[in-house]
Design a protein around this motif. Structure first.
Motif, PDB file in Angstrom:
ATOM      1  N   UNK A  14      68.881 113.260 -27.706  1.00 57.74           N
ATOM      2  CA  UNK A  14      69.555 113.502 -26.430  1.00 57.74           C
ATOM      3  C   UNK A  14      70.605 112.446 -26.073  1.00 57.74           C
ATOM      4  N   UNK A  15      70.591 111.301 -26.760  1.00 53.14           N
ATOM      5  CA  UNK A  15      71.589 110.268 -26.498  1.00 53.14           C
ATOM      6  C   UNK A  15      72.841 110.442 -27.348  1.00 53.14           C
ATOM      7  N   UNK A  16      72.777 111.306 -28.346  1.00 56.12           N
ATOM      8  CA  UNK A  16      73.899 111.491 -29.267  1.00 56.12           C
ATOM      9  C   UNK A  16      75.117 112.024 -28.509  1.00 56.12           C
ATOM     10  N   UNK A  17      76.219 111.332 -28.662  1.00 56.70           N
ATOM     11  CA  UNK A  17      77.462 111.766 -28.040  1.00 56.70           C
ATOM     12  C   UNK A  17      77.650 111.259 -26.612  1.00 56.70           C
ATOM     13  N   UNK A  18      76.652 110.600 -26.057  1.00 54.24           N
ATOM     14  CA  UNK A  18      76.763 110.060 -24.703  1.00 54.24           C
ATOM     15  C   UNK A  18      77.263 108.629 -24.745  1.00 54.24           C
ATOM     16  N   UNK A  19      78.113 108.290 -23.822  1.00 55.09           N
ATOM     17  CA  UNK A  19      78.551 106.900 -23.720  1.00 55.09           C
ATOM     18  C   UNK A  19      77.578 106.147 -22.830  1.00 55.09           C
ATOM     19  N   UNK A  20      77.565 104.851 -22.968  1.00 49.78           N
ATOM     20  CA  UNK A  20      76.734 104.014 -22.111  1.00 49.78           C
ATOM     21  C   UNK A  20      77.161 104.186 -20.654  1.00 49.78           C
ATOM     22  N   UNK A  21      78.446 104.349 -20.443  1.00 52.40           N
ATOM     23  CA  UNK A  21      78.949 104.555 -19.077  1.00 52.40           C
ATOM     24  C   UNK A  21      78.370 105.826 -18.470  1.00 52.40           C
ATOM     25  N   UNK A  22      78.318 106.898 -19.241  1.00 54.89           N
ATOM     26  CA  UNK A  22      77.759 108.154 -18.735  1.00 54.89           C
ATOM     27  C   UNK A  22      76.275 107.997 -18.385  1.00 54.89           C
ATOM     28  N   UNK A  23      75.561 107.228 -19.188  1.00 57.37           N
ATOM     29  CA  UNK A  23      74.131 107.000 -18.942  1.00 57.37           C
ATOM     30  C   UNK A  23      73.935 106.207 -17.660  1.00 57.37           C
ATOM     31  N   UNK A  24      74.693 105.118 -17.501  1.00 56.27           N
ATOM     32  CA  UNK A  24      74.571 104.276 -16.306  1.00 56.27           C
ATOM     33  C   UNK A  24      74.957 105.074 -15.059  1.00 56.27           C
ATOM     34  N   UNK A  54      77.648  96.251 -15.027  1.00 57.29           N
ATOM     35  CA  UNK A  54      76.478  96.682 -15.798  1.00 57.29           C
ATOM     36  C   UNK A  54      76.851  96.937 -17.252  1.00 57.29           C
ATOM     37  N   UNK A  55      77.984  97.591 -17.462  1.00 57.08           N
ATOM     38  CA  UNK A  55      78.410  97.888 -18.831  1.00 57.08           C
ATOM     39  C   UNK A  55      78.669  96.608 -19.627  1.00 57.08           C
ATOM     40  N   UNK A  56      79.312  95.632 -18.995  1.00 59.23           N
ATOM     41  CA  UNK A  56      79.579  94.359 -19.683  1.00 59.23           C
ATOM     42  C   UNK A  56      78.272  93.714 -20.136  1.00 59.23           C
ATOM     43  N   UNK A  58      75.170  95.157 -20.433  1.00 56.82           N
ATOM     44  CA  UNK A  58      74.366  95.984 -21.335  1.00 56.82           C
ATOM     45  C   UNK A  58      74.944  96.039 -22.745  1.00 56.82           C
ATOM     46  N   UNK A  59      76.255  95.961 -22.867  1.00 54.14           N
ATOM     47  CA  UNK A  59      76.862  95.976 -24.204  1.00 54.14           C
ATOM     48  C   UNK A  59      76.546  94.704 -24.984  1.00 54.14           C
ATOM     49  N   UNK A  60      76.283  93.610 -24.266  1.00 51.52           N
ATOM     50  CA  UNK A  60      75.989  92.335 -24.935  1.00 51.52           C
ATOM     51  C   UNK A  60      74.490  92.069 -25.063  1.00 51.52           C
ATOM     52  N   UNK A  61      73.660  92.904 -24.441  1.00 52.17           N
ATOM     53  CA  UNK A  61      72.233  92.612 -24.357  1.00 52.17           C
ATOM     54  C   UNK A  61      71.414  93.805 -24.848  1.00 52.17           C
ATOM     55  N   UNK A  62      71.084  93.838 -26.133  1.00 53.55           N
ATOM     56  CA  UNK A  62      70.395  94.996 -26.713  1.00 53.55           C
ATOM     57  C   UNK A  62      69.064  95.352 -26.033  1.00 53.55           C
ATOM     58  N   UNK A  63      68.262  94.362 -25.645  1.00 54.87           N
ATOM     59  CA  UNK A  63      66.965  94.680 -25.048  1.00 54.87           C
ATOM     60  C   UNK A  63      67.145  95.389 -23.705  1.00 54.87           C
ATOM     61  N   UNK A  64      68.163  94.987 -22.944  1.00 59.61           N
ATOM     62  CA  UNK A  64      68.407  95.618 -21.647  1.00 59.61           C
ATOM     63  C   UNK A  64      68.968  97.028 -21.841  1.00 59.61           C
ATOM     64  N   UNK A  65      69.833  97.182 -22.812  1.00 59.37           N
ATOM     65  CA  UNK A  65      70.388  98.511 -23.095  1.00 59.37           C
ATOM     66  C   UNK A  65      69.268  99.471 -23.503  1.00 59.37           C
ATOM     67  N   UNK A  66      68.329  98.964 -24.287  1.00 58.03           N
ATOM     68  CA  UNK A  66      67.198  99.784 -24.714  1.00 58.03           C
ATOM     69  C   UNK A  66      66.377 100.257 -23.513  1.00 58.03           C
ATOM     70  N   UNK A  67      66.178  99.384 -22.542  1.00 55.47           N
ATOM     71  CA  UNK A  67      65.432  99.755 -21.332  1.00 55.47           C
ATOM     72  C   UNK A  67      66.181 100.824 -20.540  1.00 55.47           C
ATOM     73  N   UNK A  68      67.492 100.688 -20.444  1.00 53.74           N
ATOM     74  CA  UNK A  68      68.304 101.649 -19.713  1.00 53.74           C
ATOM     75  C   UNK A  68      68.264 103.014 -20.414  1.00 53.74           C
ATOM     76  N   UNK A  69      68.405 103.014 -21.732  1.00 55.01           N
ATOM     77  CA  UNK A  69      68.346 104.271 -22.479  1.00 55.01           C
ATOM     78  C   UNK A  69      66.970 104.907 -22.354  1.00 55.01           C
ATOM     79  N   UNK A  70      65.949 104.089 -22.352  1.00 55.74           N
ATOM     80  CA  UNK A  70      64.579 104.579 -22.212  1.00 55.74           C
ATOM     81  C   UNK A  70      64.363 105.238 -20.846  1.00 55.74           C
ATOM     82  N   UNK A  71      64.863 104.604 -19.800  1.00 56.01           N
ATOM     83  CA  UNK A  71      64.748 105.181 -18.462  1.00 56.01           C
ATOM     84  C   UNK A  71      65.535 106.479 -18.366  1.00 56.01           C
ATOM     85  N   UNK A  72      66.689 106.541 -19.014  1.00 53.58           N
ATOM     86  CA  UNK A  72      67.488 107.768 -19.022  1.00 53.58           C
ATOM     87  C   UNK A  72      66.713 108.910 -19.689  1.00 53.58           C
ATOM     88  N   UNK A  73      66.087 108.620 -20.816  1.00 56.16           N
ATOM     89  CA  UNK A  73      65.291 109.647 -21.504  1.00 56.16           C
ATOM     90  C   UNK A  73      64.112 110.091 -20.644  1.00 56.16           C
TER      91      UNK A  73
END
Length: 80
Positions: A14-24, A54-56, A58-73
């Motif tokens: 479900x994350x395929x093709x989505x940008x981080x901006x769209x998720x946030x 947030x994008x700045x 999350x792009x530099x912090x993999x663990x935080x990006x993972x949490x955001x993607x997890x919450x989105x799912x």
């Protein structure tokens, strides 16, 4: 000439093709900054939150990006 092999399709991701901006943006629209900060207590959500800051972070912090993607799912699963 690009010699990289073609990327395989990911129809069940479900994350395929989505940008981080769209998720946030989707998370902010669904939860709001205050609820988002209580679910993921990171500074970019708790202190003067914005999509760009947030994008700045999350792009530099993999663990935080993972949490955001997890919450989105999680949000997508609960929406069904």
């Amino acid at each position: 000439m690009n010699d990289a092999p073609p990327r395989p399709a990911q129809p069940r991701n479900p994350l395929h093709g989505l940008t981080l901006e769209a998720i946030v943006c989707a998370l902010e629209a669904h939860y709001g900054w205050r609820e988002l900060a209580s679910r993921i207590p990171i500074r970019c959500f708790t202190h003067d939150p914005s999509v760009s800051s947030s994008l700045k972070f999350l792009r530099k912090t993999p663990w935080a990006r993972e949490k955001v993607e997890s919450l989105y799912l999680y949000m997508l699963r609960k929406g069904r």
